[in-house]
Structures are given as C-alpha cells and as structure tokens.
Design a protein around this motif. Structure first.
Motif, PDB file in Angstrom:
ATOM      1  N   LYS A   8      35.187 -30.780  -9.319  1.00  0.00           N
ATOM      2  CA  LYS A   8      34.222 -31.203 -10.457  1.00  0.00           C
ATOM      3  C   LYS A   8      33.234 -31.994  -9.469  1.00  0.00           C
ATOM      4  CE  LYS A   8      33.687 -34.003 -14.521  1.00  0.00           C
ATOM      5  NZ  LYS A   8      34.137 -35.373 -15.048  1.00  0.00           N
ATOM      6  N   ASP A  39      38.649 -34.376  -4.957  1.00  0.00           N
ATOM      7  CA  ASP A  39      38.715 -33.044  -4.906  1.00  0.00           C
ATOM      8  C   ASP A  39      38.482 -32.279  -3.556  1.00  0.00           C
ATOM      9  OD1 ASP A  39      39.024 -33.356  -7.597  1.00  0.00           O
ATOM     10  OD2 ASP A  39      36.953 -32.680  -8.240  1.00  0.00           O
ATOM     11  N   ARG A  93      31.982 -32.415 -22.298  1.00  0.00           N
ATOM     12  CA  ARG A  93      33.307 -31.962 -22.822  1.00  0.00           C
ATOM     13  C   ARG A  93      34.300 -33.148 -22.549  1.00  0.00           C
ATOM     14  NH1 ARG A  93      35.364 -26.586 -22.344  1.00  0.00           N
ATOM     15  NH2 ARG A  93      33.995 -25.049 -23.038  1.00  0.00           N
ATOM     16  N   GLN A 125      39.114 -40.406 -15.880  1.00  0.00           N
ATOM     17  CA  GLN A 125      40.375 -40.422 -16.782  1.00  0.00           C
ATOM     18  C   GLN A 125      41.816 -40.115 -16.089  1.00  0.00           C
ATOM     19  OE1 GLN A 125      40.307 -40.987 -20.249  1.00  0.00           O
ATOM     20  NE2 GLN A 125      39.371 -39.105 -21.064  1.00  0.00           N
TER      21      GLN A 125
END
Ligand SMILES: Cc1cc2nc3c(=O)[nH]c(=O)nc-3n(C[C@H](O)[C@H](O)[C@H](O)COP(=O)(O)OP(=O)(O)OC[C@H]3O[C@@H](n4cnc5c(N)ncnc54)[C@H](O)[C@@H]3O)c2cc1C
Ligand SMILES: Cc1cc2nc3c(=O)[nH]c(=O)nc-3n(C[C@H](O)[C@H](O)[C@H](O)COP(=O)(O)OP(=O)(O)OC[C@H]3O[C@@H](n4cnc5c(N)ncnc54)[C@H](O)[C@@H]3O)c2cc1C
Lengths: 250, 317
Positions: A8, A39, A93, A125
């Motif tokens: 991301k 990531d 989203r 999150q």
C-alpha cells in the motif's frame, strides 16, 4: 510457489497533516507517498522465499495508477509481476472492502503464500492481513520477526507482550511482516533496466460498499503547554514536586 | 438482554489489565458484558472478571496451546450463539491479531486501537488515531456486528457485583498453533502496558548508557524501559522496546524521555501519555514541545539524581 506481496502507498511518515474541507477527510494536496514501511519487508520476504523455494512473485496493490512507480521499484528488486486493482476512490475503502478485493484477486492468481505488512502506516489498522486470511480460509501468522518455510508449511516467531512466540502453520498462508524479519534490498541497475520493460497489470477490483463511515477527522488537541523546571541535577527536586503534587503520578 | 462479547487475555486465570479495561468499556455501553477466556486456567478468571463487571464468562476448553484462528472461530461461535451485537478486545498483539480474523469471519468492518467508544441509539461511535496520531478520526461501523480493539491504558476498569455465570464450550481448534513462548522474566513489564515508561535515545551514547535508564525504571517499580528507533537500529536495545510509528504505541501515566530528540515518528508512539517528562541537553529539542515538564542538561548527571529522589519518594509513600 505462487507468492504474492500486498503493498500500500502511504504518505511519508514525516508528512504534515491537514484536514480536508469537508472535515471528514485528509487534504492530500502536497502529500508525498511511498510504500508503507512494513510492505517493503513483505516484498523482501516474498523475493527471498522465491529465491529459496522457487516460484513467482506478484506485487499487488489496491489503489490508483500512481502506484506504478512503487510497483516498478518492486519489479526492479526481483518481483516478477505487478497488479494494480484500480480504484480512484481507494482511500475511502475500509479494511473489509480492501481485504475482500485483495482476496478475490489472490484467488484469481492462484496464490499459495501472501505476505502483507504488519500495519499500513497511514490508517494503522493492522487488519487487512488477518481479514484476507479469513476470506481465503487460509492460515495466518501476524507480526512475524522470523520465518522458516517448507513447501507445505512453516514455523514463525512473533513478538508479543508476554515474550517471543513460536508458531507452526500449514500452507497456504498469509504472513504479516514485522521489523526484524529482514533488511530490504536495494534495486540494482540491471533490475531497474529490466523492470522498465515489464507491464503492470491494471484491473478493476470487485466492488464492495464501505461499512465504515468517517464522521469527522480532526487534528489531535495540542498538549497543554509544559514548562522547563530547571537545568541539571539541581532541577530534580522541582521535578519530583511537580510529579507528586501537580501531576499526581508519583 | 443485548450482549457485548469481550475477549479476555489472562495468565492462568489472572486477566491482563488491558482486557479488564476493554471489559470496562463494554460495561459503559450499558449492554450485558460477556467475557470469553481460553486456555489453561481460564475458569479461574471468573472471580476477577465478575469483580470487573462481567455478567457471564464463556470458558473455552480444549485449547491447551493457543491457536489464533481457533480462538477467532471460538469468538465468532460465541458471538453468534449469544446474539452479541459487538466484539471487543484489547489492542494488544493478541487482540489486534484476533480482530481482523473475527471481523473477516463475520464479514464486518473492524476498527482497531480505538481511544474512545460510545454507544447510543443502537450505534457504536469510536475515535481512533490515524497517520501515527497526527489526526483523529471519528467513525462508525455500519456492519451488523461492531468489532473493535481498544488502546491499553485509555479506558477505565469497571466494578461489578455478583458472580458471573460460567459456561464451558469446546474449542473448534485451528490451523495455526503456538508451540512455545520464550517468556521475558516475570519482573519485566511490557512497554505497552506499564503505567510508567522510561525511554532512552541516542543521547545515551552507547548500549551501556542504558544502565541509568534501567535503574530509574526499577526505582519506580512499575516501569518498563522503552527506546527510540535510533538505538534499536544500532542494536543497543531489542525492537520490542521501540516506541513510535514503527514500534509500539504507549499511553502510560508517566513517560520519561531521556536523550531523545522527539522526532515526529517517535512522538507518534507516546504523545497520548498522561504526563511527559523530557531530559535533554538541547533546550531546543522538539521533545520539549510535547513535554509537561523538562529538565535541560546532561542525562548522566540528572538521571542518577532523579533515581535517588524517586527511591526516596517511593520509600516515603
Ligand atoms: C480520512 C479517512 C479516514 C479513514 N479512517 C478509517 C478508519 O478509522 N478505519 C477504517 O477502517 N478505515 C478508515 N478509512 C479507510 C482506510 O482507507 C482503510 O482503513 C484501509 O483501506 C485499510 O486499513 P489500513 O490501511 O489501516 O491497512 P492495514 O490493515 O494496516 O494494512 C495491513 C497490510 O495490508 C495490506 N494492504 C492494506 N491496504 C492495501 C491496499 N490498498 N492494497 C494492497 N495491500 C494493502 C498491506 O500489506 C498492509 O501492510 C479512512 C479513510 C479516510 C479517507
Ligand atoms: C519510516 C520511519 C519510521 C520511524 N519510526 C520510528 C519509531 O517508531 N520510533 C522512533 O523513535 N523513531 C522512528 N523513526 C526515526 C526518527 O525519525 C528519529 O530518527 C529517531 O527517533 C531519533 O532517535 P533519538 O531521538 O534517540 O536520536 P537523536 O535524534 O539523535 O536525538 C538524540 C538526542 O539526545 C540528546 N542528547 C545527547 N547527549 C545527551 C546527554 N548527554 N544528555 C541528554 N541529552 C542528550 C540530543 O540533544 C538529542 O536531542 C522513524 C523514521 C522513519 C523514516
């Protein structure tokens, strides 16, 4: 083995934040993006796994076509394919709709092992990896700092409040990567040249309605102004007094 | 009565404080709080959980070694069988791990690391920090079942009366199994849960410089040692102690930063601490902007004096 790294793009960690005009979003003008810190670890672990066990690495992102810059860097480091699930409104989203769209694509690609970051350093999150595993019906190990894989499963270490856990799991699996797992490599010149010739897949993700409604975004209340109680060891009694009688924490 | 399910982490039946706080948040909604505990000694948690407001305790049996996906399946089964409208856990490493799994199995949108929770007119509203605490989002979940984790040291523990009804259910088991835990010494508090955190940075010059930080932490008795990323990257301290955006988020009663400049990524991990003390030789260091109290000067001179003063203050209490 079909290996997938989910990545991301997030604003740089030192970015200044401004609230959008609607009071319920972040004003993205001027924000500079890069892959989320964790990531990079996911991409590195995917490539390392390919080098050890054979197979093919696909980097997968749900986002805008701007992500092609970061995906090309992943290709330069050794990933074989890259896919953008194009959603111009991707920032709206929630973790559920992101995880569902990623799960659908992982199935289409015939993935057997997915690496995610421990957390995306924007919305923080830590949810997409384990949610993805639930939608796929796969095993999942989160916050991994050490990993040993075979063709059918593996063992991992993760750090928890009570100590370092050792976990065993079967494949297929989703692994979320924590700091310490590896040191991401830099792309070499040969890789960079080769990556320029590769095409980046762009397809539409499955549509899923957002289930999180953002009512308001605000900046944190400024901390009440503090004070310098003094200089050097001579200031210690004043500090003790403040902690005891003012702050009441001693 | 409409119920809310709280996953309780415990050690042989002694609940973790962060789980009791999640139970406290559940009590504050006015819904009927049901606790779920799994693993050896879970039934022993009945008394402490009753005292903290639980009306019922679901003891999951047969899960002798923890399985995260097994626990998620057990939670989902309990949510369904009780018709619970919400699932809460502490935003600990176990709680965060569980949240995504449970939310995925229930097909609900999760909200993690919430710092406030309200329930009104059938809807849950939370606040949670994003972008490492640089912004706070107020959000609602429109999913059928509300799933969230709550930041430790943020919610109050409730007091309950009576004793919770205890029911046992057998674990569904899972694919992933914890085969061992290399526990840190019992005396060592985790930086995320300790009421006092004493953190050191590059200003301590070398790994051995942390001796003064460790001594101060042990003078408090209830303190954990934290670290900046600069010292973790230099291998002076383990990553488990790193506070900040790529480390842990802490919110203790008292946070003492020693020889830490206060980079934005470090502040992200500690700015919601109740009281912040900074000790730094540079009066212009950004850490002083968030500190309630600061002392300017050499840590190697100030910290040992502070340690002695804390010892005296503690002895006088
Ligand atoms: C102003 C604003 C505030 C918001 N606030 C919230 C909020 O409080 N709660 C909420 O649920 N949503 C919120 N959203 C939506 C937010 O975009 C989602 O939370 C997000 O899609 C998923 O969570 P995360 O980014 O924290 O990912 P995490 O669950 O932290 O991500 C973990 C890992 O999953 C993978 N991953 C995550 N996203 C992608 C992706 N797009 N493509 C590929 N891999 C990915 C990566 O490997 C990543 O390291 C908000 C949106 C806006 C505009
Ligand atoms: C993607 C990303 C993620 C990051 N994540 C984190 C994170 O999670 N946590 C984190 O901490 N950082 C993080 N950082 C790094 C951060 O930007 C800083 O580099 C780091 O916090 C600096 O550590 P420090 O304060 O110990 O060192 P420095 O910035 O070097 O500060 C040392 C301080 O010690 C003081 N000092 C020196 N000698 C003495 C003395 N004798 N007595 C008293 N004071 C003294 C100096 O005045 C100075 O203020 C991240 C960076 C990036 C890019």
């Amino acid at each position: 083995m079909k290996i997938i790294a989910c990545v991301k793009r997030v604003p740089l960690t030192d970015a200044q934040v401004k609230v959008g005009a609607d009071g319920a979003s972040i004003d993205s003008t001027g924000l500079v993006y890069s892959l989320s810190f964790y990531d990079d670890l996911a991409v590195e672990e995917a490539i390392k796994t390919k080098e050890k066990l054979g197979g093919e690495v696909t980097v997968l992102t749900l986002g805008s076509s701007d992500a092609s810059k970061e995906l090309r860097e992943c290709l330069a480091k050794g990933a074989d394919n890259a896919t953008i699930l194009l959603d111009p409104n991707w920032a709206a989203r929630d973790a559920r709709s992101t995880a569902k769209a990623l799960a659908a694509r992982v199935k289409e690609l015939g993935g057997e092992l997915v690496f995610c970051g421990r957390v995306a350093t924007d919305r923080d999150q830590s949810a997409v990896g384990p949610m993805l595993s639930a939608y796929l019906g796969w095993a999942c190990v989160t916050d991994v700092i050490k990993l040993e894989l075979t063709a059918t499963g593996g063992t991992a270490q993760r750090e928890t409040e009570s100590g370092i856990e050792t976990v065993s799991f079967p494949l297929p699996a989703v692994i979320t990567c924590d700091k310490g797992l590896n040191e991401p490599r830099l792309a070499g010149l040969k890789g960079i040249m080769a990556a320029k010739k590769k095409t980046i897949d762009e397809t539409a993700p499955v549509a899923v309605d957002a289930a999180v409604k953002v009512l308001k975004v605000e900046l944190p209340a400024a901390r009440k102004a503090g004070r310098i109680v003094g200089e050097g060891a001579a200031a210690v009694p004043a500090l003790i007094d403040a902690l005891r009688n003012e702050a009441k924490v001693l | 009565m409409t119920s809310i399910l709280v996953f309780v982490e415990h050690k042989n039946g002694a609940p973790r404080r962060a789980s009791l706080e999640a139970l406290g948040a559940a009590c504050a909604t006015g819904l009927t709080p049901i606790a779920l505990a799994t693993g050896p000694g879970a039934a022993n948690a009945a008394a402490p959980l009753s005292a903290a407001g639980a009306k019922k305790l679901v003891v999951v049996t047969g899960a002798d070694s923890y399985s995260p996906d097994g626990a998620a399946a057990d939670v989902v089964a309990a949510v369904k069988s009780h018709g619970a409208v919400a699932f809460l856990a502490a935003a600990s490493s176990t709680g965060k791990d569980l949240l995504g799994r449970v939310a995925g199995l229930l097909d609900c949108a999760p909200l993690s690391d919430c710092t406030s929770l309200t329930y009104a007119g059938g809807t849950f509203t939370v606040q949670r920090p994003i972008l490492a605490g640089k912004a706070i989002v107020t959000a609602q979940s429109q999913s059928a079942i509300f799933c969230a984790t709550l930041r430790p040291n943020t919610f109050a523990v409730a007091t309950g009366s009576g004793s919770a009804e205890v029911v046992s259910v057998a674990s569904a088991g899972g694919k992933v199994t914890v085969t061992g835990v290399a526990a840190k010494g019992d005396a060592k508090l985790d930086v995320k849960e300790a009421p006092v955190v004493v953190s050191g940075g590059r200003g301590l010059r070398e790994a051995a410089g942390f001796k003064i930080v460790e001594d101060l932490a042990s003078a408090f008795g209830n303190a954990a040692v934290g670290a900046s990323r600069a010292v973790v990257d230099s291998h002076w301290r383990p990553h488990g102690e790193q506070v900040g955006q790529t480390g842990k988020t802490v919110a203790p009663q008292l946070y003492i930063a020693v020889g830490i400049s206060g980079a934005i990524q470090h502040l992200a991990g500690m700015r919601t601490s109740k009281v912040i003390v900074a000790i730094n030789k540079d009066a212009a260091a950004p850490i002083f902007k968030v500190a309630d109290y600061g002392i300017v000067g050499d840590a190697f001179e100030i910290v040992p004096a502070l340690t002695e003063a804390v010892k005296k203050a503690k002895a006088a209490n």
